[in-house]
Design an enzyme around this catalytic site. Structure first.
Site, PDB file in Angstrom:
ATOM      1  N   ASP A 119      41.332  48.282  47.385  1.00 50.37           N
ATOM      2  CA  ASP A 119      42.596  48.995  47.630  1.00 50.37           C
ATOM      3  C   ASP A 119      42.368  50.161  48.595  1.00 50.37           C
ATOM      4  O   ASP A 119      41.395  50.907  48.459  1.00 50.37           O
ATOM      5  CB  ASP A 119      43.133  49.595  46.323  1.00 50.37           C
ATOM      6  N   GLU A 174      46.070  37.971  46.476  1.00 50.16           N
ATOM      7  CA  GLU A 174      44.835  38.764  46.431  1.00 50.16           C
ATOM      8  C   GLU A 174      43.661  37.868  45.998  1.00 50.16           C
ATOM      9  O   GLU A 174      42.638  38.362  45.529  1.00 50.16           O
ATOM     10  CB  GLU A 174      45.000  39.971  45.492  1.00 50.16           C
ATOM     11  N   TRP A 175      43.834  36.581  46.168  1.00 57.11           N
ATOM     12  CA  TRP A 175      42.851  35.584  45.729  1.00 57.11           C
ATOM     13  C   TRP A 175      41.430  35.873  46.227  1.00 57.11           C
ATOM     14  O   TRP A 175      40.499  36.025  45.417  1.00 57.11           O
ATOM     15  CB  TRP A 175      43.410  34.218  46.136  1.00 57.11           C
ATOM     16  N   PRO A 176      41.209  36.011  47.556  1.00 61.48           N
ATOM     17  CA  PRO A 176      39.813  36.234  47.986  1.00 61.48           C
ATOM     18  C   PRO A 176      39.200  37.532  47.456  1.00 61.48           C
ATOM     19  O   PRO A 176      38.013  37.555  47.114  1.00 61.48           O
ATOM     20  CB  PRO A 176      39.880  36.238  49.511  1.00 61.48           C
ATOM     21  N   LEU A 177      40.003  38.590  47.337  1.00 57.72           N
ATOM     22  CA  LEU A 177      39.472  39.863  46.828  1.00 57.72           C
ATOM     23  C   LEU A 177      38.805  39.672  45.462  1.00 57.72           C
ATOM     24  O   LEU A 177      37.721  40.180  45.196  1.00 57.72           O
ATOM     25  CB  LEU A 177      40.600  40.904  46.732  1.00 57.72           C
ATOM     26  N   TYR A 178      39.453  38.886  44.601  1.00 58.20           N
ATOM     27  CA  TYR A 178      38.922  38.702  43.251  1.00 58.20           C
ATOM     28  C   TYR A 178      37.829  37.634  43.199  1.00 58.20           C
ATOM     29  O   TYR A 178      37.127  37.527  42.202  1.00 58.20           O
ATOM     30  CB  TYR A 178      40.063  38.373  42.274  1.00 58.20           C
ATOM     31  N   ASP A 207      48.990  39.548  42.247  1.00 56.69           N
ATOM     32  CA  ASP A 207      47.705  40.203  42.009  1.00 56.69           C
ATOM     33  C   ASP A 207      46.780  39.288  41.192  1.00 56.69           C
ATOM     34  O   ASP A 207      47.216  38.233  40.707  1.00 56.69           O
ATOM     35  CB  ASP A 207      47.966  41.542  41.279  1.00 56.69           C
TER      36      ASP A 207
HETATM   37  C1  GLA Z   1      45.545  46.173  42.288  1.00 57.55           C
HETATM   38  C2  GLA Z   1      46.027  45.845  43.686  1.00 57.55           C
HETATM   39  C3  GLA Z   1      46.814  47.019  44.233  1.00 57.55           C
HETATM   40  C4  GLA Z   1      47.991  47.338  43.318  1.00 57.55           C
HETATM   41  C5  GLA Z   1      47.491  47.587  41.904  1.00 57.55           C
HETATM   42  C6  GLA Z   1      48.629  47.700  40.917  1.00 57.55           C
HETATM   43  O1  GLA Z   1      44.600  47.185  42.275  1.00 57.55           O
HETATM   44  O2  GLA Z   1      44.951  45.529  44.520  1.00 57.55           O
HETATM   45  O3  GLA Z   1      47.260  46.737  45.540  1.00 57.55           O
HETATM   46  O4  GLA Z   1      48.899  46.269  43.352  1.00 57.55           O
HETATM   47  O5  GLA Z   1      46.636  46.531  41.454  1.00 57.55           O
HETATM   48  O6  GLA Z   1      48.211  47.863  39.612  1.00 57.55           O
END
Ligand code: GLA
Length: 422
Positions: free
Chosen positions: A219, A191-195, A159
């Site tokens: 999410d 989750e690199w691109p999301l952030y 994450d």
């Molecule tokens: C982020 C991620 C989710 C999950 C939660 C856990 O929001 O995007 O998929 O892993 O953290 O805290």
């Protein structure tokens, strides 16, 4: 006609210059189960022992995966998300599982999962803390990678909370290297691109070289509005995110929430069909101990899974939006095409779209064999370019079909064969 221009661009575009992360994993989209959407950060095992984040939960899911045909259908990874660790690292600076909820420890849990012919996934964070406030891996990448390898873990979801965004690239890359250096095959879910998106356009070439799949967007939750927002984001960014996807590296639109509470059956069919078209990881977040037969049948539908796992490994995309329908198409091996027609109108009853309105229908000259998979399986037979087949789609539902082009030469041959037999 967004579709046609995009289709052309995609066809002439050079295949991803970027090589996939070279760990031999995720040659087709990952399949399994991940706890987050359904079980979240429920750590109260005194009050809710059935559903709290504990070794028992993963062991029970693994048991169900074997007993109820999930493993046979292709679902392989049982994945832990946030809230598994103790708030303190051990004396050697290593992460440790919460001793009360994981009395056997993760290594023992991995052994159990492996004994069922399944694989174990774990969760950590590139920054100072996980999103739920547990210890992050910043400053500990090598140690944590080695710990996961020593425990015989098979997948890491990494994450991006509590991290300076300018250091995301460095952090994700360093963890990728650290995992590689352990010598154990560990699938790397990022989750690199999301952030990064809120600040800059991510470098998908680098991401594909670093990760086996990557989250781009918010999410998922247990609602149709959540599924729609993911589809809308994907369609509006498809010229950036579709070309880099392929064997070894996939866009991850987040978990399947099929079998929970928020989606009607038509909407569940839409999620399943569109996740297959998007070549998305199929990570269910539901309770396999309590799931209705219809949702189970949908998640285990072999024909949809076959589309998801097609060896060509091309991600599908939205080719046309017309009359409140969205048409999504995915090129498959052997020149076949998967087509999903989503009815975005949420009022009234079933509506029809004539199959020749699908942009990819042009491959059906001189003809195609058409198989309908959703809402139910039907062989629609050999159809000419002017086919009158109409796909009927319920509000917020999806019709899923495959098209197999048949060349005239093949038909001549078939004809001759039949004549000889006669
Ligand atoms: C982020 C991620 C989710 C999950 C939660 C856990 O929001 O995007 O998929 O892993 O953290 O805290």
């Amino acid at each position: 006609m967004i579709g046609f221009v995009f289709l052309l661009r995609l066809l002439v575009s050079i295949r991803p210059g970027a090589e996939a992360l070279d760990n031999g994993l995720a040659l087709t989209p990952t399949m399994g189960w991940l706890h987050w959407e359904r079980f979240m950060c429920n750590i109260d095992c005194d009050k809710d022992p059935e559903n709290c984040i504990s070794e028992r939960l993963y062991m029970q899911m693994a048991d169900m995966m074997v007993k109820e045909g999930w493993r046979e259908a292709g679902y392989e990874y049982v994945c832990i998300d946030d809230c598994w660790p103790s708030h303190q690292r051990d004396a050697q600076g290593r992460l440790q599982a919460d001793p009360k909820r994981f009395p056997g420890g993760i290594k023992k849990l991995a052994e159990y999962i492996h004994s069922k012919g399944l694989k174990l996934g774990i969760y950590a964070d590139v920054g100072k803390n996980t999103c739920a406030g547990y210890p992050g891996s910043l400053g500990h990448y090598e140690t944590d990678a080695q710990t996961f390898a020593d425990w015989n873990v098979d997948l890491l979801k990494f994450d991006g909370c509590f991290m300076d965004w300018t250091l995301l690239g460095e952090g994700y890359t360093n963890m990728s290297t650290a995992l590689n250096q352990t010598g154990r095959s560990i699938l790397y879910s990022c989750e690199w691109p999301l952030y990064e998106w809120p600040f800059k356009k991510p470098n998908y070439t680098a991401i594909r070289e670093t990760c086996n799949h990557w989250r781009n967007y918010n999410d998922v939750d247990d609602s149709w509005s959540s599924i729609k927002s993911i589809l809308d984001w994907t369609a509006s960014h498809q010229d950036t995110i579709v070309p880099p996807a392929g064997p070894g590296g996939w866009n991850d639109p987040d978990m399947l929430v099929i079998g929970n509470f928020g989606l009607s059956h038509d909407q569940q069919e839409s999620q399943m069909a569109l996740w297959a078209i998007m070549a998305a990881p199929l990570l269910m977040s539901n309770d396999l101990r309590h799931i209705c037969p219809r949702s189970k049948g949908l998640l285990q539908n072999r024909r949809i899974i076959e589309i998801s796992q097609d060896p060509l490994g091309r991600q599908g995309f939205c080719t046309i939006k017309v009359d409140n329908f969205e048409v999504w198409e995915r090129p498959l091996s052997h020149k076949r095409l998967a087509v999903a027609v989503l009815n975005r109108q949420e009022t009234g009853g079933p509506r029809g779209l004539v199959i020749r309105a699908v942009p990819g229908w042009k491959i059906c000259d001189p003809q195609c064999n058409v198989t309908q998979i959703l809402p139910e399986y039907r062989e629609l037979g050999v159809q000419p370019p002017k086919s009158k087949v109409v796909l009927s789609v319920n509000p917020s539902g999806t019709a899923l079909v495959t098209l197999t082009p048949i060349s005239s030469r093949f038909n001549m041959y078939e004809l001759q064969k039949q004549e000889t037999i006669l």
